[in-house]
Design a protein around this motif. Sequence first.
Motif, PDB file in Angstrom:
ATOM      1  N   UNK A  57       0.819  -1.200   0.000  1.00 57.15           N
ATOM      2  CA  UNK A  57       0.000   0.000   0.000  1.00 57.15           C
ATOM      3  C   UNK A  57       0.864   1.265   0.000  1.00 57.15           C
ATOM      4  N   UNK A  58       0.237   2.372  -0.402  1.00 57.10           N
ATOM      5  CA  UNK A  58       0.959   3.633  -0.566  1.00 57.10           C
ATOM      6  C   UNK A  58       1.605   4.119   0.730  1.00 57.10           C
ATOM      7  N   UNK A  59       1.087   3.742   1.873  1.00 57.83           N
ATOM      8  CA  UNK A  59       1.637   4.169   3.158  1.00 57.83           C
ATOM      9  C   UNK A  59       3.006   3.587   3.475  1.00 57.83           C
ATOM     10  N   UNK A  60       3.473   2.642   2.661  1.00 57.87           N
ATOM     11  CA  UNK A  60       4.773   2.024   2.902  1.00 57.87           C
ATOM     12  C   UNK A  60       5.941   2.937   2.537  1.00 57.87           C
ATOM     13  N   UNK A  61       5.715   3.919   1.691  1.00 57.17           N
ATOM     14  CA  UNK A  61       6.798   4.832   1.303  1.00 57.17           C
ATOM     15  C   UNK A  61       6.197   6.147   0.843  1.00 57.17           C
ATOM     16  N   UNK A  62       6.928   7.183   1.088  1.00 62.01           N
ATOM     17  CA  UNK A  62       6.541   8.510   0.596  1.00 62.01           C
ATOM     18  C   UNK A  62       7.681   9.055  -0.223  1.00 62.01           C
ATOM     19  N   UNK A  63       7.555   9.152  -1.518  1.00 63.20           N
ATOM     20  CA  UNK A  63       6.364   8.879  -2.321  1.00 63.20           C
ATOM     21  C   UNK A  63       6.197   7.380  -2.579  1.00 63.20           C
ATOM     22  N   UNK A  64       4.992   7.002  -2.973  1.00 63.00           N
ATOM     23  CA  UNK A  64       4.702   5.589  -3.248  1.00 63.00           C
ATOM     24  C   UNK A  64       5.304   5.136  -4.564  1.00 63.00           C
ATOM     25  N   UNK A  65       5.684   6.076  -5.420  1.00 60.79           N
ATOM     26  CA  UNK A  65       6.388   5.738  -6.659  1.00 60.79           C
ATOM     27  C   UNK A  65       7.662   6.554  -6.736  1.00 60.79           C
ATOM     28  N   UNK A  66       8.692   5.934  -7.264  1.00 59.80           N
ATOM     29  CA  UNK A  66       9.973   6.588  -7.487  1.00 59.80           C
ATOM     30  C   UNK A  66      10.175   6.660  -8.990  1.00 59.80           C
ATOM     31  N   UNK A  67      10.530   7.833  -9.483  1.00 58.60           N
ATOM     32  CA  UNK A  67      10.722   7.999 -10.918  1.00 58.60           C
ATOM     33  C   UNK A  67      12.199   8.152 -11.253  1.00 58.60           C
TER      34      UNK A  67
END
Length: 149
Positions: A57-67
């Motif tokens: 889930x998105x709460x595992x990392x901020x941001x949930x995606x790395x570009x």
Amino acid sequence: MTFSAVLRRERANAIASALAGWLDQTSRSAPNVGQTCTVTISTGQLSAGDVLASVTPAGCAQPATLTVPDFSGGGTARVAATPDTFFFTPRATIATAGNANPDVLLRMSVADQPPLRCIRLTGALGILEIGRNTSASSTRATCDQWNDI
């Protein structure tokens, strides 16, 4: 060393450092969110702004995606991952489908030219290491020097 070789090295270092930091944050978050964090690595040729890694889930990392970082002057990254989906467990270990404690190996280069950078995650303890191979360009190769980019 030519200017273009130095530029490729720094771009490869930027991708490896950003991904290693994001993975470290994500692995440390799994016990805090109390659930398994599923990480997916994008593989193949990636351009600036493309998703390099994501977690649910998105709460595992901020941001949930790395570009992929935006490199002045362009350039593409080539990324390989074995496997390309893995899990950080609430016990801070790594798992993949069918294997409770695997090793994960991520490899990346810029413009399909040297140097190669690697990130290795060791399942039992969740140890993250960064490696390099200054002469390899193919993401089918592996790194021969660890804990140093």
